[in-house]
Design a protein around this motif. Sequence first.
Motif, mmCIF file in Angstrom:
data_model
loop_
_atom_site.group_PDB
_atom_site.id
_atom_site.type_symbol
_atom_site.label_atom_id
_atom_site.label_comp_id
_atom_site.label_asym_id
_atom_site.label_seq_id
_atom_site.Cartn_x
_atom_site.Cartn_y
_atom_site.Cartn_z
ATOM 1 N N GLN A 152 0.829 -1.209 0.000
ATOM 2 C CA GLN A 152 0.000 0.000 0.000
ATOM 3 C C GLN A 152 0.864 1.260 0.000
ATOM 4 O O GLN A 152 0.602 2.216 -0.744
ATOM 5 C CB GLN A 152 -0.916 0.010 1.221
ATOM 6 N N SER A 153 1.915 1.270 0.800
ATOM 7 C CA SER A 153 2.805 2.437 0.859
ATOM 8 C C SER A 153 3.508 2.655 -0.476
ATOM 9 O O SER A 153 3.652 3.791 -0.943
ATOM 10 C CB SER A 153 3.840 2.255 1.968
ATOM 11 N N ALA A 154 3.941 1.563 -1.090
ATOM 12 C CA ALA A 154 4.600 1.669 -2.388
ATOM 13 C C ALA A 154 3.637 2.193 -3.438
ATOM 14 O O ALA A 154 3.988 3.048 -4.258
ATOM 15 C CB ALA A 154 5.159 0.317 -2.811
ATOM 16 N N ALA A 155 2.384 1.682 -3.411
ATOM 17 C CA ALA A 155 1.381 2.150 -4.362
ATOM 18 C C ALA A 155 1.093 3.630 -4.171
ATOM 19 O O ALA A 155 0.998 4.391 -5.142
ATOM 20 C CB ALA A 155 0.099 1.327 -4.205
ATOM 21 N N ASP A 156 0.977 4.061 -2.917
ATOM 22 C CA ASP A 156 0.718 5.475 -2.633
ATOM 23 C C ASP A 156 1.855 6.365 -3.155
ATOM 24 O O ASP A 156 1.610 7.452 -3.694
ATOM 25 C CB ASP A 156 0.543 5.691 -1.128
ATOM 26 N N SER A 157 3.100 5.926 -2.972
ATOM 27 C CA SER A 157 4.231 6.741 -3.419
ATOM 28 C C SER A 157 4.276 6.884 -4.929
ATOM 29 O O SER A 157 4.816 7.864 -5.450
ATOM 30 C CB SER A 157 5.552 6.133 -2.923
ATOM 31 N N LEU A 158 3.695 5.915 -5.644
ATOM 32 C CA LEU A 158 3.661 5.975 -7.107
ATOM 33 C C LEU A 158 2.375 6.596 -7.636
ATOM 34 O O LEU A 158 2.243 6.818 -8.843
ATOM 35 C CB LEU A 158 3.816 4.565 -7.698
ATOM 36 N N GLY A 159 1.408 6.843 -6.729
ATOM 37 C CA GLY A 159 0.135 7.432 -7.159
ATOM 38 C C GLY A 159 -0.753 6.453 -7.902
ATOM 39 O O GLY A 159 -1.518 6.853 -8.785
ATOM 40 N N ILE A 160 -0.672 5.176 -7.534
ATOM 41 C CA ILE A 160 -1.531 4.172 -8.172
ATOM 42 C C ILE A 160 -2.282 3.413 -7.090
ATOM 43 O O ILE A 160 -1.924 3.450 -5.906
ATOM 44 C CB ILE A 160 -0.718 3.178 -9.034
ATOM 45 N N ALA A 161 -3.350 2.713 -7.490
ATOM 46 C CA ALA A 161 -4.146 1.950 -6.534
ATOM 47 C C ALA A 161 -3.405 0.663 -6.162
ATOM 48 O O ALA A 161 -2.589 0.146 -6.921
ATOM 49 C CB ALA A 161 -5.509 1.608 -7.129
ATOM 50 N N GLN A 162 -3.746 0.108 -4.956
ATOM 51 C CA GLN A 162 -3.063 -1.108 -4.509
ATOM 52 C C GLN A 162 -3.302 -2.289 -5.448
ATOM 53 O O GLN A 162 -2.363 -3.034 -5.723
ATOM 54 C CB GLN A 162 -3.491 -1.458 -3.082
ATOM 55 N N PRO A 163 -4.529 -2.491 -5.965
ATOM 56 C CA PRO A 163 -4.717 -3.611 -6.900
ATOM 57 C C PRO A 163 -3.829 -3.501 -8.143
ATOM 58 O O PRO A 163 -3.300 -4.516 -8.615
ATOM 59 C CB PRO A 163 -6.201 -3.510 -7.269
ATOM 60 N N ALA A 164 -3.658 -2.282 -8.644
ATOM 61 C CA ALA A 164 -2.791 -2.096 -9.811
ATOM 62 C C ALA A 164 -1.345 -2.419 -9.458
ATOM 63 O O ALA A 164 -0.609 -3.026 -10.247
ATOM 64 C CB ALA A 164 -2.896 -0.660 -10.322
ATOM 65 N N ALA A 165 -0.915 -2.021 -8.248
ATOM 66 C CA ALA A 165 0.438 -2.332 -7.806
ATOM 67 C C ALA A 165 0.625 -3.829 -7.643
ATOM 68 O O ALA A 165 1.679 -4.380 -7.991
ATOM 69 C CB ALA A 165 0.726 -1.614 -6.489
ATOM 70 N N SER A 166 -0.407 -4.511 -7.137
ATOM 71 C CA SER A 166 -0.334 -5.964 -6.952
ATOM 72 C C SER A 166 -0.202 -6.664 -8.299
ATOM 73 O O SER A 166 0.594 -7.605 -8.446
ATOM 74 C CB SER A 166 -1.579 -6.458 -6.208
ATOM 75 N N ARG A 167 -0.970 -6.222 -9.302
ATOM 76 C CA ARG A 167 -0.882 -6.817 -10.637
ATOM 77 C C ARG A 167 0.495 -6.562 -11.260
ATOM 78 O O ARG A 167 1.085 -7.448 -11.888
ATOM 79 C CB ARG A 167 -1.979 -6.260 -11.544
ATOM 80 N N ALA A 168 1.005 -5.345 -11.069
ATOM 81 C CA ALA A 168 2.318 -5.009 -11.633
ATOM 82 C C ALA A 168 3.400 -5.874 -11.008
ATOM 83 O O ALA A 168 4.315 -6.350 -11.701
ATOM 84 C CB ALA A 168 2.614 -3.526 -11.400
ATOM 85 N N LEU A 169 3.318 -6.102 -9.689
ATOM 86 C CA LEU A 169 4.310 -6.938 -9.016
ATOM 87 C C LEU A 169 4.245 -8.371 -9.532
ATOM 88 O O LEU A 169 5.291 -9.013 -9.730
ATOM 89 C CB LEU A 169 4.091 -6.894 -7.504
ATOM 90 N N ALA A 170 3.014 -8.847 -9.756
ATOM 91 C CA ALA A 170 2.861 -10.209 -10.294
ATOM 92 C C ALA A 170 3.521 -10.325 -11.668
ATOM 93 O O ALA A 170 4.161 -11.339 -11.982
ATOM 94 C CB ALA A 170 1.380 -10.570 -10.372
ATOM 95 N N GLU A 171 3.368 -9.303 -12.500
ATOM 96 C CA GLU A 171 3.986 -9.311 -13.826
ATOM 97 C C GLU A 171 5.517 -9.312 -13.716
ATOM 98 O O GLU A 171 6.215 -10.000 -14.476
ATOM 99 C CB GLU A 171 3.529 -8.089 -14.618
ATOM 100 N N ILE A 172 6.031 -8.534 -12.760
ATOM 101 C CA ILE A 172 7.488 -8.460 -12.561
ATOM 102 C C ILE A 172 8.022 -9.830 -12.136
ATOM 103 O O ILE A 172 9.034 -10.323 -12.654
ATOM 104 C CB ILE A 172 7.840 -7.399 -11.504
ATOM 105 N N GLU A 173 7.349 -10.462 -11.191
ATOM 106 C CA GLU A 173 7.802 -11.762 -10.691
ATOM 107 C C GLU A 173 7.661 -12.846 -11.753
ATOM 108 O O GLU A 173 8.491 -13.759 -11.817
ATOM 109 C CB GLU A 173 7.029 -12.130 -9.418
ATOM 110 N N LYS A 174 6.667 -12.710 -12.618
ATOM 111 C CA LYS A 174 6.539 -13.653 -13.731
ATOM 112 C C LYS A 174 7.713 -13.492 -14.686
ATOM 113 O O LYS A 174 8.281 -14.481 -15.178
ATOM 114 C CB LYS A 174 5.217 -13.418 -14.458
#
Length: 317
Positions: free
Chosen positions: A35-57
């Motif tokens: 949540q803190s990382a998402a806030d610092s980037l100005g994006i919602a937590q679900p979007a940050a979660s999806r982006a992290l999943a793509e990175i780990e993939k």
Amino acid sequence: MHNKKGMYMLRIKALKLKPIQLRLVVALAETGKLQSAADSLGIAQPAASRALAEIEKLAGTPLFARHPKGMRITLEGKIIANKAHAILREAYELEDSLTNIKQGKAGKIRIGAVTGPAVKFVVPAIREIKKQSVNLEITVAIAPSRQLLHELVSGRLDLIMARLLPEFDSREFEVTPVGDEQVVLLVRKNHPLAAQGNLKLQDLQDQEWIVQEKDNPIREAVSAAFHMEGISEPTNIIGSSSFLFAMGYLSETDAIVAVTQEVAQLLIDEPIKANFSKLKLNQPIGMTPYFLVRFKSHSVSPATQLLTDFIVAQSTL
């Protein structure tokens, strides 16, 4: 745990990440909370979660271990986070460098000038431009007009302040009138003629002089002034184009040396306050005007254009 080859492949893959993904990895490494990382980037937590999943993939391995109090970075995550941080830092530095270059706040300026304009225009222009552009690399060449014109045509200088000479085709240059000069006759402060006024050149004909070479514009202006009064030039002369020699000899003798008004004021006024005086002539000795000159076929950098604008703003013509 991955071997060195596996870690190396992770670095290669990390280079393919999008900027937002790089920023997310760095933010997560710093905060340990999605949540803190998402806030610092100005994006919602679900979007940050999806982006992290793509990175780990893309990485082929988890970068963060999830636990109730947040996220703990893995060894693979540290590798990618470090690389992401370096890439982002370089990107920001590159962006700043490009912005500074476009605004004329970085880059190189190579300017040449004859002595008078260098003192009157180039010095204050550089002082002003350096207030807002400390990263500029500025080179200043002081030389006769002929040499400066050759340097300009060859591309070794970007801009000059000089007089135009007949052997150069003026159609090849972009020329801006800037100012003209007057010649001042300088003597040591206790010279027998220093306190006298309304001096004629005839009064100076038998004095000792330090003179420049024949094609020097100051020498030519003084010669023309003598001829205009119908008298011959002085014969008691020492020929030297060295300014330092002239000043040294002047301070120890009753010789006279011709310099430009700007140079004379620089020497006499604060903070230098040299022990010299200007002779008070009944008629001023003028010189041909000088110009700001650029070779048309050469492009002008934003930094050079910025310096040009400062100089033109000071113009007396």
